[in-house]
Enzyme design. Sequence first.
Site, mmCIF file in Angstrom:
data_model
loop_
_atom_site.group_PDB
_atom_site.id
_atom_site.type_symbol
_atom_site.label_atom_id
_atom_site.label_comp_id
_atom_site.label_asym_id
_atom_site.label_seq_id
_atom_site.Cartn_x
_atom_site.Cartn_y
_atom_site.Cartn_z
ATOM 1 C CG ASP A 15 -2.062 0.991 1.104
ATOM 2 O OD1 ASP A 15 -2.172 1.659 0.065
ATOM 3 O OD2 ASP A 15 -2.849 1.102 2.052
ATOM 4 C CG HIS A 203 -5.606 -0.561 5.901
ATOM 5 N ND1 HIS A 203 -4.401 -1.109 5.519
ATOM 6 C CD2 HIS A 203 -5.843 0.460 5.037
ATOM 7 C CE1 HIS A 203 -3.930 -0.454 4.472
ATOM 8 N NE2 HIS A 203 -4.791 0.514 4.162
ATOM 9 C CG HIS A 205 -5.352 5.287 4.215
ATOM 10 N ND1 HIS A 205 -4.503 5.481 3.147
ATOM 11 C CD2 HIS A 205 -5.589 3.955 4.262
ATOM 12 C CE1 HIS A 205 -4.240 4.315 2.576
ATOM 13 N NE2 HIS A 205 -4.892 3.373 3.233
ATOM 14 C CB CYS A 236 -6.540 3.377 -3.055
ATOM 15 S SG CYS A 236 -7.457 2.260 -4.138
#
Length: 300
Positions: A15, A203, A205, A236
């Site tokens: 990522d 997860h 961000h 992404c």
Amino acid sequence: MARDFLEIIEVSPRDGIQNEKTILSTDQKLELISRAARAGIGRAEVTSFVNPKKVPQMADADAVAAGLPAGLRSIGLTLNARGFDRALAAGLDEANFVVVASETFNRRNQGVGTFDSVAGFGAVRSGAPEQISVGVTIGASFGCPFEGEMPLARLMQVVEAVMAHDPFELALADTIGVATPSDIHERVTAVREAFPHVPLRLHLHNTRNTGIANAWAGIEAGIRRFDASLGGTGGCPFAPRATGNIATEDLVYMLDRSGIETGIDLDAAIAAAEWLEAQLGHTVPGQVMKAGGFPAPQAA
């Protein structure tokens, strides 16, 4: 896991770099993974088995898998049966299957609907051999760049569909960084109440500067597994304006100062983040790598 230990899963090799314009070589990726391992990372998402035309950074997934350092538990991201078969053939320890809670985002990311992806996961899970663990990350668990708010009822519908196929671990992803601590508490609590025995992971961000606050909210809600990326790199390719993950070294600093063990050496994590920044050729978002730890090491 005990309250005083938290597992950080390093995601910079996947990522962290998948949205970068600078294509890192296989050797650079393996050096990044080795530096993370030397810092104390025991588990890492090392690559993704996806279409290289759509994600050029991951075109060498098989070569990366072949060169991994010993002792690291390796994860490969997969979107479908073909990707899973590649992860299995590469000898990885885990396959992380992605399902997106938003129908629109799942179609843009994977070319099929959300519940088509769930069915694909089910087929993979039922036939997976014992040597590889298969988990699921539910993307856009807190909001979608195309549909907006993600209703809790929709998220739980997807969670229930996924859990019918018994993943060994379930991750909730704030893919575009819209969550707040109250969102984390609400959704983690809902999933834990419905499925108290599944290991949960977050997860996060830091798109809107709430990532570390959200991590602490997750800790308070009982989460002991977090994804993070050296230097706060990430994003992404299929989500507009998606920016980096929470920075591994920032998370380690907060946990160290809070008396929560990670097994990760902060100075080594900072050095690894600085190395990655140099390879990418631009400033990365991490904060602790700029300020250093505290108290600062004393000069000899």
